[in-house]
Design an enzyme around this catalytic site. Structure first.
Site, PDB file in Angstrom:
ATOM      1  N   THR A 321       6.881  11.317  -6.334  1.00  0.00           N
ATOM      2  CA  THR A 321       7.421  11.674  -7.656  1.00  0.00           C
ATOM      3  C   THR A 321       7.025  13.102  -7.975  1.00  0.00           C
ATOM      4  O   THR A 321       5.893  13.528  -7.684  1.00  0.00           O
ATOM      5  CB  THR A 321       6.920  10.701  -8.737  1.00  0.00           C
ATOM      6  OG1 THR A 321       7.469  11.087 -10.002  1.00  0.00           O
ATOM      7  CG2 THR A 321       5.408  10.700  -8.845  1.00  0.00           C
ATOM      8  N   HIS A 373      -6.637   0.102  -4.220  1.00  0.00           N
ATOM      9  CA  HIS A 373      -7.953   0.080  -3.598  1.00  0.00           C
ATOM     10  C   HIS A 373      -8.239  -1.248  -2.897  1.00  0.00           C
ATOM     11  O   HIS A 373      -9.225  -1.371  -2.159  1.00  0.00           O
ATOM     12  CB  HIS A 373      -9.018   0.357  -4.672  1.00  0.00           C
ATOM     13  CG  HIS A 373     -10.239   1.027  -4.136  1.00  0.00           C
ATOM     14  ND1 HIS A 373     -10.445   1.255  -2.806  1.00  0.00           N
ATOM     15  CD2 HIS A 373     -11.340   1.526  -4.770  1.00  0.00           C
ATOM     16  CE1 HIS A 373     -11.603   1.866  -2.627  1.00  0.00           C
ATOM     17  NE2 HIS A 373     -12.167   2.043  -3.801  1.00  0.00           N
TER      18      HIS A 373
END
Length: 402
Positions: A321, A373
């Site tokens: 993006t 994560h």
């Protein structure tokens, strides 16, 4: 016999759409493939074309929700097509001169005019086609009344006046329902925040060499391919190469399993009229930079014209993006599930940096990598972003793949 215009299948798992703006009205003559109505899904806004040439006999669903297979209008095939005459034919001599069109008053202007006593139809509209806008009514309300002639008198100092009351009706709320696309965006963003262990790491890249290459070869690139050599193709190639080296960023979680994708489908976030959509460039490891630029340009045009296909928004393995086109200097991009990585690009800004013991001014871009994560460790995320930085700062490596 009237032909039924039905809602077609518009993508996997999409069973319901919202009828947007009708581009034609009952009685209009239309040609084959001429857009008739906008269909708003939870992935994109699409145009439904006419399957035949003819006339719109009746609109059955002017607005609201509709399901795939519902009949939204009836068409009379061939009706009115042959009856159309060239615009160059002279009108009969006895035809009366057309009357001047009435001033069109927009709904917001009409409401404010009713509240303030202004005759909106008498105003000169400044909107498209002479439409009277809310601002035209406001100017009429605030315009001073013509003063009667009087003998001039010396000015008398006056204390400051208290702030004038706001125009009546200005302190209002406008309630607009979310479109299916905006609802879907909201749901996915909230889900990404709630259902992933999202973390972001940052770095910066010196864009000097990429800018030099674009300056040196941009003109010949455009002559050969008919396309501008943009920044995005460099980043797509850099990300693809980094994903090949750090496969944890090109994966997803399915239940208790990790799925590592051995192909590279990069989503490119594109701003549309109703929100950000992410069309996917497939097999970027096999594409040239010219092919990547062509795909991105095509997606951008079709997103703006609402011709993007739902299947083109599905199945990406990683997303890029670029908030820099809007002036963003830094941000934390939100994951696009089930993907576990997204790269945020930002504005290029000249700033002082240290090079070989000296302070120099360089065109720098901040980079941000958000990752899940749960399956991507910090070491892998930092290594990935550092690799993208190295490839962008020395783009010859993209060609040599080193």
């Amino acid at each position: 016999m009237a032909l039924e215009l039905k809602i077609p299948a518009v993508g996997e798992s999409i069973t319901e759409v919202e009828i947007g703006q009708w581009l034609k009205k009952e009685g209009d003559v239309v040609g084959v493939d001429e857009p008739l109505v906008e269909l708003v899904t939870d992935k994109a806004t699409l145009e439904l074309p006419s399957p035949v040439g003819g006339r719109i006999a009746k609109i059955l669903i002017p607005s609201g929700q509709a399901k795939v297979g519902d009949v939204v209008a009836l068409l009379e095939e061939g009706a009115g097509v042959a009856a159309t005459t060239p615009a160059t034919q002279p009108a009969p001599a006895s035809a009366p001169a057309p009357a001047a069109p009435e001033a069109k008053v927009m709904p917001a202007a009409e409401r404010l005019a009713a509240q303030t006593g202004v005759q909106a139809a008498t105003l000169a509209g400044t909107g498209p086609g002479g439409r009277v806008l809310k601002e035209d009514v406001q100017r009429a309300v605030s315009a001073p009344a013509p003063a009667a002639p009087s003998t001039p008198t010396p000015p008398v100092p006056q204390p400051p006046s208290p702030p004038a009351n706001l125009v009546r009706g200005e302190r209002r709320d406008e309630v607009v329902p979310m479109t299916p696309l905006r609802r879907r965006i909201a749901e996915r963003l909230l889900s990404a925040k709630q259902n992933t262990a999202m973390l972001t790491t940052f770095n910066e890249a010196d864009m000097g060499m990429v800018m030099d290459l674009r300056k040196e070869y941009g003109e010949s690139f455009q002559k050969k391919y008919g396309l501008k050599l943009g920044f995005m193709s460099f980043f797509v190639k850099a990300v693809t190469q980094a994903l090949q080296e750090i496969p944890q960023l090109n994966a997803e979680i399915r239940g208790n399993e990790i799925v590592y994708h051995r192909y590279y489908d990069i989503g490119i976030a594109v701003g549309g009229g109703e929100g950000l959509v992410v069309p996917v460039v497939r097999n970027t490891d096999l594409l040239s930079m010219a092919q990547i630029e062509a795909a991105i340009a095509d997606f951008g045009e079709r997103v703006r014209s609402k011709k993007i296909k739902p299947e083109e928004l599905m199945g990406g393995t990683f997303t890029i993006t670029n908030g820099g086109i809007y002036g963003s200097l830094n941000s934390t991009p939100i994951l696009n599930p089930p993907q576990v990585g997204i790269l945020g690009m930002h504005a290029i800004v000249e700033r002082p940096v240290a090079r070989n013991g000296a302070v120099v001014i360089r065109p720098m871009m901040n980079l941000a990598l958000s990752y899940d994560h749960r399956i991507v460790d910090g070491r892998e995320a930092v290594t990935f972003l550092k690799r993208v930085k190295e490839l962008i700062e020395n783009p010859v490596r993209l060609a040599l793949e080193v």
